[in-house]
Design a protein around this motif. Structure first.
Motif, PDB file in Angstrom:
ATOM      1  N   THR A 110       0.838  -1.195   0.000  1.00  0.00           N
ATOM      2  CA  THR A 110       0.000   0.000   0.000  1.00  0.00           C
ATOM      3  C   THR A 110       0.875   1.248   0.000  1.00  0.00           C
ATOM      4  N   VAL A 111       0.316   2.355  -0.438  1.00  0.00           N
ATOM      5  CA  VAL A 111       1.089   3.603  -0.444  1.00  0.00           C
ATOM      6  C   VAL A 111       1.483   3.996   0.975  1.00  0.00           C
ATOM      7  N   ALA A 168       6.566  12.865   0.800  1.00  0.00           N
ATOM      8  CA  ALA A 168       5.274  13.332   1.303  1.00  0.00           C
ATOM      9  C   ALA A 168       5.122  13.049   2.797  1.00  0.00           C
ATOM     10  N   LYS A 169       5.543  11.852   3.201  1.00  0.00           N
ATOM     11  CA  LYS A 169       5.447  11.486   4.612  1.00  0.00           C
ATOM     12  C   LYS A 169       6.411  12.311   5.467  1.00  0.00           C
ATOM     13  N   LEU A 170       7.618  12.521   4.977  1.00  0.00           N
ATOM     14  CA  LEU A 170       8.597  13.323   5.725  1.00  0.00           C
ATOM     15  C   LEU A 170       8.090  14.740   5.973  1.00  0.00           C
ATOM     16  N   MET A 171       7.334  15.261   5.021  1.00  0.00           N
ATOM     17  CA  MET A 171       6.806  16.616   5.138  1.00  0.00           C
ATOM     18  C   MET A 171       5.491  16.664   5.907  1.00  0.00           C
ATOM     19  N   GLN A 230      -2.429  12.275   3.758  1.00  0.00           N
ATOM     20  CA  GLN A 230      -2.383  11.300   2.664  1.00  0.00           C
ATOM     21  C   GLN A 230      -3.282  11.686   1.505  1.00  0.00           C
ATOM     22  N   GLU A 231      -4.383  12.347   1.760  1.00  0.00           N
ATOM     23  CA  GLU A 231      -5.306  12.682   0.676  1.00  0.00           C
ATOM     24  C   GLU A 231      -4.725  13.678  -0.321  1.00  0.00           C
ATOM     25  N   LEU A 241       1.844  15.935  -5.222  1.00  0.00           N
ATOM     26  CA  LEU A 241       3.290  15.943  -5.440  1.00  0.00           C
ATOM     27  C   LEU A 241       3.585  15.100  -6.672  1.00  0.00           C
ATOM     28  N   GLY A 242       4.082  15.726  -7.732  1.00  0.00           N
ATOM     29  CA  GLY A 242       4.291  15.027  -8.997  1.00  0.00           C
ATOM     30  C   GLY A 242       5.409  14.003  -8.950  1.00  0.00           C
ATOM     31  N   GLY A 243       5.494  13.210 -10.017  1.00  0.00           N
ATOM     32  CA  GLY A 243       6.487  12.146 -10.095  1.00  0.00           C
ATOM     33  C   GLY A 243       7.884  12.654 -10.399  1.00  0.00           C
TER      34      GLY A 243
END
Length: 210
Positions: free
Chosen positions: A115-116, A154-157, A161-162, A167-169
């Motif tokens: 999972t993400v 994303a998690k560090l920042m 989650q939604e 945040l692009g690739g």
């Protein structure tokens, strides 16, 4: 001065070109990917990195090794920096996935895959673990994978989650730069190193530019 982390995606592979889900499959860099890694190394060496750590998968390790040769640093390996596991999708093209698993494709959740949220947790924890070894003004280069890095960043920042898809690739051998501030990690650059171009990775279609 603040500690910084450069999150470097690996160079191109044949499966990238063919738009196949790589996941934990150990696919090597192709000729273009080797050249991309050499170019990225020549640019990132100017930042004078203190430490290099890589996923244990060959495409990331060989990308990190190109920088190690220029800087004289060694490459540490951390399995927690692997790409998102693709379960039954590994080796399949996006077309095959969308045809065979239309509902799962829409959610980008592979049967038998990670999972993400799980990927975000393991990658962000690994980055924190290695960043904690830096001096106050140190620079860590993390060689990893497109989906893994985007989710870890994303998690560090501490982003909810939604909104992670906002945040692009990351393109092949492009990088993002994180800096530690008083209130946590902040994103200073994202998908740097190349002119804008389509991103082919294991990441969700909604965050890549197909």
């Amino acid at each position: 001065m603040s500690r910084r982390v450069v999150c470097l995606r690996h160079g191109q592979t044949l499966w990238n070109v063919e738009k196949r889900f790589q996941g934990h499959s150990d696919i090597p860099l192709d000729e273009t990917g080797v050249a991309q890694a050499a170019r990225a190394a020549s640019l990132l060496a100017a930042l004078r990195p203190s430490m290099i750590v890589s996923s244990d998968l060959q495409r990331a390790f060989d990308t990190a090794s190109a920088l190690a040769r220029v800087t004289g640093l060694s490459v540490s390996v951390d399995k927690d920096l692997r790409e998102r596991g693709g379960g039954e999708w590994e080796g399949l093209t996006r077309e095959q996935i969308s045809t065979g698993w239309p509902r799962e494709f829409a959610d980008w959740e592979a049967p038998g895959g990670e999972t993400v949220a799980d990927v975000a947790d393991r990658v962000s924890s690994a980055i924190r673990r290695w960043a904690d070894r830096l001096d106050t003004d140190g620079l860590l280069v993390v060689a990893s994978h497109g989906a893994a890095l985007r989710l870890g960043i994303a998690k560090l920042m501490n982003l909810p989650q939604e909104i992670w898809p906002a945040l692009g690739g990351l393109g092949n051998c492009s990088w993002s730069v994180l800096e530690e501030g008083r209130k946590g990690w902040r994103l200073m650059e994202h998908n740097a190193g190349t002119l804008p171009e389509p991103v082919h990775s294991d990441d969700s279609p909604e965050v890549t530019q197909e």
